[in-house]
Each structure stands twice: as structure tokens, then as C-alpha cells.
Design an enzyme around this catalytic site. Structure first.
Site, PDB file in Angstrom:
ATOM      1  N   ILE B 160      32.353  46.274  34.282  1.00  0.00           N
ATOM      2  CA  ILE B 160      31.080  46.018  34.967  1.00  0.00           C
ATOM      3  C   ILE B 160      30.060  47.095  34.629  1.00  0.00           C
ATOM      4  O   ILE B 160      28.923  46.796  34.264  1.00  0.00           O
ATOM      5  CB  ILE B 160      31.294  45.957  36.495  1.00  0.00           C
ATOM      6  CG1 ILE B 160      32.128  44.726  36.857  1.00  0.00           C
ATOM      7  CG2 ILE B 160      29.961  45.944  37.223  1.00  0.00           C
ATOM      8  CD1 ILE B 160      32.539  44.672  38.313  1.00  0.00           C
ATOM      9  N   GLY B 236      30.302  47.706  44.012  1.00  0.00           N
ATOM     10  CA  GLY B 236      31.735  47.988  43.881  1.00  0.00           C
ATOM     11  C   GLY B 236      32.452  47.616  45.174  1.00  0.00           C
ATOM     12  O   GLY B 236      32.662  46.443  45.457  1.00  0.00           O
ATOM     13  N   ARG B 237      32.803  48.625  45.954  1.00  0.00           N
ATOM     14  CA  ARG B 237      33.446  48.413  47.250  1.00  0.00           C
ATOM     15  C   ARG B 237      32.705  49.225  48.301  1.00  0.00           C
ATOM     16  O   ARG B 237      32.274  50.351  48.032  1.00  0.00           O
ATOM     17  CB  ARG B 237      34.914  48.851  47.197  1.00  0.00           C
ATOM     18  CG  ARG B 237      35.853  47.846  46.553  1.00  0.00           C
ATOM     19  CD  ARG B 237      36.026  46.586  47.388  1.00  0.00           C
ATOM     20  NE  ARG B 237      36.811  45.547  46.721  1.00  0.00           N
ATOM     21  CZ  ARG B 237      36.300  44.621  45.911  1.00  0.00           C
ATOM     22  NH1 ARG B 237      35.021  44.598  45.643  1.00  0.00           N
ATOM     23  NH2 ARG B 237      37.085  43.704  45.380  1.00  0.00           N
ATOM     24  N   GLU B 266      33.421  45.034  56.093  1.00  0.00           N
ATOM     25  CA  GLU B 266      33.028  43.629  55.970  1.00  0.00           C
ATOM     26  C   GLU B 266      33.900  42.760  56.873  1.00  0.00           C
ATOM     27  O   GLU B 266      35.085  43.044  57.025  1.00  0.00           O
ATOM     28  CB  GLU B 266      33.175  43.176  54.515  1.00  0.00           C
ATOM     29  CG  GLU B 266      32.220  43.899  53.594  1.00  0.00           C
ATOM     30  CD  GLU B 266      32.390  43.486  52.138  1.00  0.00           C
ATOM     31  OE1 GLU B 266      33.073  42.481  51.863  1.00  0.00           O
ATOM     32  OE2 GLU B 266      31.814  44.167  51.286  1.00  0.00           O
ATOM     33  N   HIS B 284      28.350  40.215  49.795  1.00  0.00           N
ATOM     34  CA  HIS B 284      29.471  40.269  48.850  1.00  0.00           C
ATOM     35  C   HIS B 284      29.475  38.998  47.982  1.00  0.00           C
ATOM     36  O   HIS B 284      30.524  38.348  47.824  1.00  0.00           O
ATOM     37  CB  HIS B 284      30.813  40.415  49.595  1.00  0.00           C
ATOM     38  CG  HIS B 284      31.889  41.050  48.749  1.00  0.00           C
ATOM     39  ND1 HIS B 284      32.789  41.951  49.225  1.00  0.00           N
ATOM     40  CD2 HIS B 284      32.177  40.906  47.432  1.00  0.00           C
ATOM     41  CE1 HIS B 284      33.614  42.332  48.262  1.00  0.00           C
ATOM     42  NE2 HIS B 284      33.251  41.706  47.154  1.00  0.00           N
TER      43      HIS B 284
END
Lengths: 319, 319
Positions: B160, B236-237, B266, B284
Site C-alpha cells: 500500500i 492502516g489500523r 471501531e 473503514h
């Protein structure tokens, strides 16, 4: 050029036809005697008459785009001293180029000052339209679409169109284009006809100047050729698209979505567009970056100084 | 392999731990006997126990990311026949890799299926944040900022990050990066320390996997190093950023803006973020394109078929 001690520096008069709220005036004051339409507080006709009656009437005018004034024969008659018109916009559809040419009035536009920003904005809008689902959460997993492999048909491969093509190639898009003539140094497929371009494109981007040939260049037929999965992006001029037909096609699902920075009758925006979730709208703001503002200031000063020192305009625009 | 006439084709059992509303199950049914956690209607523990008690218990499981289940020792104990775990996500933070390695359970992730879409999404969010002024019209001419010349610090130059770098270079951005090791074939400047990367960047993009080393890799100090003009993008996260500190920095103007597709807890999103106009949020959804969905289906089938025919996993993930 030096000035004698104590003598104020010579500042040539520049007419500045300014949109309410628009910046840039201050930087100009340091170099020129700015006759500011907005600061004057007068109606435009009285303001122009007063400027024309000055002992040292303005020979140059800076004109903001966006419907403040149309620089036509009547305007040039009102201030006959004007020999140079500079548009702060890339477009010069608010300037009667033929009339200027007839009178020998030089015209310059913003050149390439905004090109990269407008190209960037077009990419941003395209990603947003393709993804549809900005906030709030789509509980039913609404899926957008990807950029890679998309055939993007660019109408007008000038500076903006070329920069856009370069960006979109990095995303894996396939670039097609339409313009008056094919460009020699360009690897992309050229379509002499916009209808054919739309047929072979997933995304149609309006990046051309507005003129007689391009007014409503995207109309009912072209939208139909683009088809139900097609997306329209307009970062050129609103009137290059037949807005009534565009809204109708969007409402009826005959195209998939649109990203619009410009509108046919700005600042009016068709209310139907505001409630569509497959449409991304920005208020003619593609050019509004701090960097462009600064670059435009330098560009205007450069052009005006060249004009006042008798040099040819750096970015002449021919009718 | 052929089957005798009239004999149904052999479909190996695959456990499918699915998030409510998530698609993909149907395409799997054509190749595998799908034991679908969601369709079963049972609580997860009962569902797993029933699967384990089958005469032909599942040897492979597909696990959706996003907090449905943590594939840890307890999960593997519940269905001990499992020898292969496939994550539909790029991240494998919901899979206990060490425990899998200890037991010889193969793990695969979504590979590069989403990479281009996530990179595209990051660019779209960055343009949006830089421009700030989406609709409504900013009467006072709020100016955004341009991409060209911006120093973008990418944390994690995997697939990515690399695709993002390629895209941003087309916009005239200057790419810096941080990762565990410098990449040989990469022309960009490497920063072994994230704090230093932030100091030398205008935009900080989180594109790394979430693990012990990267949890809260962007915290108070890094945000301070990024500075008041800095922008944070996270595709990303969520937990790679200390979200409390991020919200605080945004509220207090210690950074300029943020574009966030992921969040620390989340689906919860800090309510403060929702009211900020220098923040762009997406749920997301960077990976949610029709093309990725289709590619993921192919990818899952490819991995599972390889596993069932005894081939090594195509995208092994090592702890």
C-alpha cells in the site's frame, strides 16, 4: 529603477474589478496605485467613470472571474485608457476577446498558476464519487469502484488536462482525450468527437475552456453515450455541460455519478444536486489553495510590470 | 479432478466466520461446503463446537477482520481440525500468529487485493483534508493547500505504501518513509525513527500493519514533531495512532487536520471528530470497491484450493 530621495516611487494605476470578499488587493498595493471597485463603494458604472476621468487614468485592469463584470465593448468604452486586461482566472469567458483584439487590448489569464491544484482537485473528487460512501456508515456495505483500469476521457488536454492525465496514470487509469487537434507528444488515444470519447470512457472529465464550441459540449447525447456506469467530473466551466440534462440523467440513473466544482449559473446550484448521494460538489474552489494565491500574486505583478515596461504579455490569450 | 456420473462433486468444508451484513458467502458456496457462522444463527461457541463434531470437520477457516472473533488458542482449541486460517483483511491483528505458528496452522491474508484501492483512498482523503472546504460555500474564501511540494512521510512502505508513494509522486509530493528496514530499490529518504520522519514531513500517513511495535506509533510526541501545519492520514489500523492524543491535538490546533478511515475502537468513533471541519472520516471503507470484492473472492478460492490440494499457501504470513 531608482527614485530621488524623498520622492515617492511611481506606482502606475491599475483598475481592480474585485469580487466581494476576494483577497489579493493588499499585495497589489505595494506595486501599483490600485483602483479597487470593491473598496470604492460606488456602483460599477460610477467607479469606471471616475477612473476614466483621472488625470492619469488606468492603462491596465485586473478582472476577477465569476460574474462580477463582463469585459466587453461597453466596459472598454467606459475606460478607454485600458490597454491590458488580466484575468485572475484561467478562463477568459468573461472577457470579449474579439473586441479586445479589435482594439489592440492585450489580454492575459492566470496562465498555469492553478493547473496543478485543479488537476489535484479533480482526482480528489473522482475518488470521492467512485467511493460514494463517505460518512455515515453504510450498513449494507455499499461498494464503490476502483480507479485502476478506468478509462478516463478528458475533454481539453491543456495544462490542467495534461497534469490530470499524469496523475491518473499513476492510479492505473487509461487516458483518452478530446481536443480541437490531437497533441503530438501525447501517448493517449485521441477522439476528434466527444460523443465517441464518451462511448469509450468510464469517466468523462471536462477540463476545456468555455467558448462557443465547448458550450454544452456535454449534452444529452454525450451523457447517453457515457452510459449508466459513467461518471462526469467538471473542473472546467459549468456551461460546458448542459446542466439541466446532467441533473435529469443523474436523477434517472442514466449516468452513475458526478463531481462538480463549477455550475452553469454560479453561484446558483440546482437544488436536486444537493440531495444526491452519488454527487460530490465543491463551490468553484479547486483553485483555492494558499500556494495558488501566492503564485497568482506573483503572476499578476509579473504581467503588469511587463506591461508597464512595454514588454509583451507573458501569457497572451488570443481569441 | 473428475467425479463419477451422478456423484456430487467433493466440496471440502470451510468454516466462515462472517461479519453481519458482509457479502462473499455465495461465491464460496460453489466451491466449498461453507459452514457460515452468521447463517447458522447459533452463538459462536455452539457453532464452533458443532463444526468440530462433524464427521468431516473443517480444515480451513476464513475469518473476517473487524472484531468478529479473535483467532487465538481458545479458537483453535474449539476446532482443532483447522490447519489453515485465511483473513479477508490485509491486517492479521485478529489472528494470534505466534499460536498458529506453534501449532503449524498456516495463515494467509488478503495479500495485495486491496492495496491499490487503499492507496487511492488515501490520496482522496488527503486532497479532501488539504482543501478543507467541501460544501457549503466558504463565504470568506477559506483557502486550502496544494499537494505539490508537500513532504509526505509514509509509515510502512509495504504494498500500500509503495502504491501510495507512486501516486503522490505524480502530484509532485516528496516521499519520505519509515519502516523496520530501509528498502533497497526505493529512491525515497528513509527515516529509522518515526519522530524524525514526522519532523521532516507535512503529511504523515499510517500505512503499516498493527503489531506490538506499531501500536500507538503515532503518539503525542510524534504529533508534536509533525507540528501545527501537519496532517495525519490513517488508512492502516486505528490503534497505530493514540486516538486520544490525536483528538486532543486536533482540538487544540497542534496539528492542522486528519483523514481517518480507521479508528482505535471501531465501530466507535470519538464524537469530537464528527464535528471538526478539518477532519475527513470514512467508515473503514477504503477497501470497499466492487473490483476488490471480486478480486478477494478469487484470491480466497485460490488460497483455499491450494491448501486443499496440499500446496503451500500463496501468501504466508509469518509472525
Amino acid at each position: 529603477m531608482g527614485t530621488a530621495a524623498g520622492e515617492p516611487p511611481f506606482h502606475p494605476a491599475v483598475l481592480f474589478i474585485r469580487r466581494p470578499g476576494a483577497p489579493f488587493a493588499n499585495a497589489m498595493h505595494q506595486r501599483f496605485r490600485v483602483l479597487d471597485s470593491l473598496a470604492s463603494g460606488e456602483p460599477l458604472a460610477a467607479f469606471l467613470a471616475a477612473a476614466a476621468a483621472m488625470p492619469d487614468p488606468p492603462r491596465a485592469a485586473v478582472i476577477m472571474g465569476g460574474g462580477v463584470v463582463r469585459a466587453d465593448a461597453a466596459f472598454l468604452d467606459a475606460v478607454p485608457s485600458i490597454r491590458c486586461l488580466v484575468s485572475t482566472a484561467a478562463g477568459v469567458d468573461h472577457i470579449d476577446l474579439a473586441e479586445c483584439a479589435r482594439r489592440g487590448v492585450g489580454v492575459a489569464n492566470s496562465g498555469t498558476v492553478y493547473s496543478a491544484d485543479v488537476a489535484d482537485h479533480a482526482v480528489g473528487m473522482l475518488v470521492d464519487v467512485l467511493r460514494r460512501g463517505l460518512w455515515p456508515v453504510q450498513e449494507d456495505y455499499a461498494f464503490g469502484s476502483t480507479l485502476r483500469g478506468k478509462r478516463v476521457g478528458i475533454i481539453g488536454l491543456g495544462n490542467i488536462g495534461s497534469l490530470l492525465a499524469k496523475r491518473l496514470e499513476a492510479f492505473g487509469c487509461i487516458i483518452h482525450y478530446n481536443s480541437r487537434r490531437p497533441k503530438d507528444s501525447v501517448p493517449h488515444k485521441y477522439f476528434p468527437d466527444v460523443h465517441d470519447l464518451a462511448s469509450e470512457s468510464d469517466v468523462l472529465v471536462v477540463a476545456c475552456a468555455l467558448n462557443k464550441e465547448t458550450r454544452h459540449i456535454v449534452g444529452k447525447d454525450v451523457l447517453e453515450a457515457l452510459g449508466t456506469d459513467g461518471i462526469v467530473i467538471n473542473i472546467g466551466r459549468g456551461a460546458s455541460i448542459d446542466e439541466v440534462e446532467l441533473v435529469r440523467a443523474l436523477k434517472e440513473g442514466r449516468i452513475a455519478g458526478a463531481g462538480l466544482d463549477v455550475f452553469e449559473n454560479e453561484p446558483a446550484v440546482p437544488s436536486d444536486l444537493l440531495s444526491m448521494d452519488n454527487v460530490v460538489l465543491t463551490p468553484h474552489s479547486a483553485v483555492f489553495t494558499l500556494e495558488s494565491r501566492s503564485d497568482l500574486c506573483e503572476h499578476l505583478i509579473c504581467i503588469l510590470e511587463a506591461f508597464f515596461s512595454g514588454e509583451p504579455l507573458l501569457t497572451p490569450v488570443l481569441p
